[in-house]
Design a protein around this motif. Structure first.
Motif, PDB file in Angstrom:
ATOM      1  N   LEU A 213      64.245 -37.706  60.375  1.00 19.45           N
ATOM      2  CA  LEU A 213      64.665 -36.311  60.279  1.00 19.45           C
ATOM      3  C   LEU A 213      64.832 -35.728  61.678  1.00 19.45           C
ATOM      4  N   GLU A 214      65.950 -35.057  61.892  1.00 17.40           N
ATOM      5  CA  GLU A 214      66.227 -34.423  63.172  1.00 17.40           C
ATOM      6  C   GLU A 214      66.138 -32.909  63.022  1.00 17.40           C
ATOM      7  N   GLU A 215      65.615 -32.240  64.045  1.00 14.64           N
ATOM      8  CA  GLU A 215      65.444 -30.787  63.984  1.00 14.64           C
ATOM      9  C   GLU A 215      66.769 -30.081  63.713  1.00 14.64           C
ATOM     10  N   ALA A 216      67.797 -30.453  64.462  1.00 12.47           N
ATOM     11  CA  ALA A 216      69.080 -29.767  64.311  1.00 12.47           C
ATOM     12  C   ALA A 216      69.668 -29.991  62.926  1.00 12.47           C
ATOM     13  N   GLU A 217      69.505 -31.192  62.381  1.00 13.13           N
ATOM     14  CA  GLU A 217      70.133 -31.506  61.103  1.00 13.13           C
ATOM     15  C   GLU A 217      69.457 -30.771  59.954  1.00 13.13           C
ATOM     16  N   HIS A 218      68.125 -30.745  59.930  1.00 12.49           N
ATOM     17  CA  HIS A 218      67.492 -30.054  58.797  1.00 12.49           C
ATOM     18  C   HIS A 218      67.700 -28.547  58.894  1.00 12.49           C
ATOM     19  N   GLN A 219      67.782 -28.008  60.113  1.00 19.72           N
ATOM     20  CA  GLN A 219      68.071 -26.587  60.267  1.00 19.72           C
ATOM     21  C   GLN A 219      69.481 -26.283  59.769  1.00 19.72           C
ATOM     22  N   LEU A 220      70.452 -27.121  60.141  1.00 20.63           N
ATOM     23  CA  LEU A 220      71.830 -26.914  59.717  1.00 20.63           C
ATOM     24  C   LEU A 220      71.964 -27.058  58.208  1.00 20.63           C
ATOM     25  N   ALA A 221      71.299 -28.061  57.636  1.00 16.97           N
ATOM     26  CA  ALA A 221      71.365 -28.250  56.188  1.00 16.97           C
ATOM     27  C   ALA A 221      70.829 -27.032  55.458  1.00 16.97           C
ATOM     28  N   THR A 222      69.714 -26.501  55.909  1.00 12.93           N
ATOM     29  CA  THR A 222      69.098 -25.366  55.233  1.00 12.93           C
ATOM     30  C   THR A 222      69.965 -24.123  55.361  1.00 12.93           C
ATOM     31  N   ARG A 223      70.601 -23.946  56.513  1.00 10.40           N
ATOM     32  CA  ARG A 223      71.530 -22.821  56.664  1.00 10.40           C
ATOM     33  C   ARG A 223      72.756 -23.011  55.780  1.00 10.40           C
ATOM     34  N   LEU A 224      73.198 -24.247  55.605  1.00 11.16           N
ATOM     35  CA  LEU A 224      74.344 -24.519  54.729  1.00 11.16           C
ATOM     36  C   LEU A 224      74.099 -23.967  53.333  1.00 11.16           C
ATOM     37  N   TYR A 225      72.851 -24.040  52.871  1.00 11.45           N
ATOM     38  CA  TYR A 225      72.506 -23.573  51.522  1.00 11.45           C
ATOM     39  C   TYR A 225      72.135 -22.096  51.513  1.00 11.45           C
ATOM     40  N   GLN A 226      72.232 -21.424  52.644  1.00  8.02           N
ATOM     41  CA  GLN A 226      71.855 -20.009  52.788  1.00  8.02           C
ATOM     42  C   GLN A 226      70.417 -19.763  52.339  1.00  8.02           C
ATOM     43  N   ASN A 227      69.574 -20.747  52.617  1.00  5.65           N
ATOM     44  CA  ASN A 227      68.140 -20.652  52.328  1.00  5.65           C
ATOM     45  C   ASN A 227      67.483 -19.948  53.506  1.00  5.65           C
ATOM     46  N   THR A 228      66.873 -18.797  53.265  1.00  2.86           N
ATOM     47  CA  THR A 228      66.355 -17.955  54.346  1.00  2.86           C
ATOM     48  C   THR A 228      64.838 -18.021  54.503  1.00  2.86           C
ATOM     49  N   ALA A 229      64.177 -18.971  53.855  1.00  2.00           N
ATOM     50  CA  ALA A 229      62.711 -19.035  53.922  1.00  2.00           C
ATOM     51  C   ALA A 229      62.256 -19.197  55.376  1.00  2.00           C
ATOM     52  N   ARG A 230      61.324 -18.353  55.778  1.00  2.00           N
ATOM     53  CA  ARG A 230      60.904 -18.303  57.185  1.00  2.00           C
ATOM     54  C   ARG A 230      60.242 -19.592  57.646  1.00  2.00           C
ATOM     55  N   VAL A 231      59.586 -20.289  56.721  1.00  2.35           N
ATOM     56  CA  VAL A 231      58.840 -21.490  57.123  1.00  2.35           C
ATOM     57  C   VAL A 231      59.765 -22.564  57.682  1.00  2.35           C
ATOM     58  N   HIS A 232      61.076 -22.451  57.418  1.00  2.00           N
ATOM     59  CA  HIS A 232      62.007 -23.465  57.891  1.00  2.00           C
ATOM     60  C   HIS A 232      62.661 -23.094  59.227  1.00  2.00           C
ATOM     61  N   PHE A 233      62.620 -21.810  59.610  1.00  2.00           N
ATOM     62  CA  PHE A 233      63.412 -21.352  60.747  1.00  2.00           C
ATOM     63  C   PHE A 233      62.617 -20.696  61.869  1.00  2.00           C
ATOM     64  N   ASP A 234      61.576 -19.995  61.527  1.00  3.74           N
ATOM     65  CA  ASP A 234      60.940 -19.070  62.464  1.00  3.74           C
ATOM     66  C   ASP A 234      59.728 -19.727  63.121  1.00  3.74           C
ATOM     67  N   GLN A 235      59.890 -20.202  64.361  1.00  8.55           N
ATOM     68  CA  GLN A 235      58.783 -20.875  65.030  1.00  8.55           C
ATOM     69  C   GLN A 235      57.661 -19.904  65.366  1.00  8.55           C
ATOM     70  N   LEU A 236      57.993 -18.644  65.646  1.00  8.12           N
ATOM     71  CA  LEU A 236      56.936 -17.668  65.910  1.00  8.12           C
ATOM     72  C   LEU A 236      56.052 -17.501  64.673  1.00  8.12           C
ATOM     73  N   ALA A 237      56.678 -17.456  63.499  1.00  8.81           N
ATOM     74  CA  ALA A 237      55.894 -17.385  62.267  1.00  8.81           C
ATOM     75  C   ALA A 237      55.132 -18.683  62.046  1.00  8.81           C
ATOM     76  N   ALA A 238      55.768 -19.819  62.362  1.00 10.41           N
ATOM     77  CA  ALA A 238      55.123 -21.116  62.164  1.00 10.41           C
ATOM     78  C   ALA A 238      53.918 -21.300  63.080  1.00 10.41           C
ATOM     79  N   ASP A 239      53.916 -20.616  64.216  1.00  8.31           N
ATOM     80  CA  ASP A 239      52.768 -20.714  65.122  1.00  8.31           C
ATOM     81  C   ASP A 239      51.473 -20.302  64.425  1.00  8.31           C
ATOM     82  N   GLY A 240      51.612 -19.467  63.391  1.00  5.06           N
ATOM     83  CA  GLY A 240      50.434 -18.979  62.695  1.00  5.06           C
ATOM     84  C   GLY A 240      50.027 -19.802  61.497  1.00  5.06           C
TER      85      GLY A 240
END
Length: 352
Positions: A213-240
């Motif tokens: 799994l590559e960071e860029a690919e899973h991010q692009l795939a998730t955006r392709l589906y217009q999935n906005t869940a923060r756990v997949h995109f927001d590193q500041l949120a993931a820090d917690g």
């Protein structure tokens, strides 16, 4: 602070019977098809070639079943799982009419179950979702359950209701795309001589291949589906969170496992149902996925002489090959390498 932004629903915002009409209908195009292939490497020919699909009686190559699932699923995220801690499982997922480029998909959901967690900080929400095309035909319906955070820890817990769900979608209720006939199915072009008749109950297949799994690919795939869940995109949120990392969308893991399964199940030409499944552990960029499958059941498709059903269980692992079929230990707990356990039914041509 402006009140115009959408913070998403927290556990205490859900009510039994609540109807959710999800925003952003989506007209799908050939661009999505090409991008999905680039992100997953899927090779099933029915979804890759208009000529191959036409020989099987279809008007064109339909969208990959899982691409349809991800687009429909993505519609539900802002209302159901924007504040999810984890997506826990799926059941009673039924694929309906085929989707072709140019179709427009919309999704609605109903809350069918609620149960606050023992610690009082989260709760499980069950929803039944329905995806329709532009003429109101059912493209997909499914149940999923999600662990959702509470905004107000003092909010009263709802009366718990855990819905009863079927163990599997009955074979008689599986839908075949209109016009499809296996009479024109070409095993040479499909990449495998093995048809429904060649698989045995209990047979296990190591799919041999692996994909990192590559960071860029899973991010692009998730955006392709217009999935906005923060756990997949927001590193500041993931820090917690307890991992300190963005989690790969579980649907992307399902798609990679399905793509890997081509090596051994190349003629599983249609996912007709997902009977149940869960993400056993999270996946992250850099993980290398492998997969193996077991034939749980097989039966002729009712009223069809050209197609049979295989009920499969596919296990995906990270950081471990599957030649020894990693599963559960003697204590019943999943092997630490297992990230996905999926029970689904596929249609496969029969030998005439």
């Amino acid at each position: 602070m402006s009140g115009k932004t959408n913070p998403g629903n927290f556990f205490e915002d859900f009510r039994l019977g609540q109807q959710l009409v999800h925003a952003t209908p989506r007209t799908v195009t050939e661009a999505e098809v090409g991008l999905y292939l680039a992100l997953t490497g899927s090779r099933f020919p029915l979804h890759s070639s208009d000529l191959f699909a036409g020989a099987c009686g279809l008007e064109a190559a339909p969208l990959d079943d899982l691409l349809v699932f991800h687009i429909a699923f993505g519609k539900t995220v802002p209302d159901v799982s924007l504040n999810a801690v984890a997506n826990l499982g799926y059941a009673d997922c039924r694929f309906g009419v085929a989707v072709y480029p140019g179709d427009t998909l919309s999704t609605v959901s109903e809350v069918i179950g609620l149960k606050q967690s023992s610690g009082g900080e989260t709760g499980v929400v069950w929803v039944r979702s329905l995806c329709l095309n532009q003429v109101g035909e059912s493209v997909l319906q499914w149940v999923r359950w999600v662990l959702v955070a509470k905004r107000n820890l003092e909010a009263a817990a709802p009366e718990p209701l855990v819905p009863e769900l079927p163990e599997a979608v009955p074979y008689a209720e599986l839908e075949v795309p209109e016009g499809f006939s296996a009479a024109g199915y070409d095993c040479t072009l499909a990449g495998s001589p093995h048809l429904w008749d060649d698989y045995a109950l209990g047979e296990r297949i190591d799919h041999s291949d692996a994909m990192t799994l590559e960071e860029a690919e899973h991010q692009l795939a998730t955006r392709l589906y217009q999935n906005t869940a923060r756990v997949h995109f927001d590193q500041l949120a993931a820090d917690g969170n307890r991992f300190g990392r963005r989690i790969v969308y579980g649907g992307h893991v399902i798609s990679i496992a399905r793509a890997l399964s081509f090596n051994g199940l190349a003629n599983a030409c249609r996912i007709a149902a997902i009977n149940g499944g869960r993400h056993v552990a999270p996946s992250f960029a850099g993980d290398t996925l492998s997969a193996w499958s077991e034939v749980l059941d097989k039966a002729p498709l009712p009223e069809r002489a050209d197609l049979g059903v295989l009920r499969l269980r596919t296990i995906a692992t990270k950081g471990r090959r599957c030649a020894d079929f990693p599963d559960r230990g003697a204590d019943g707990k999943p092997d630490p390498a297992v990230v996905l356990d999926l029970d689904y039914s596929v249609l496969m041509p029969r030998r005439n």
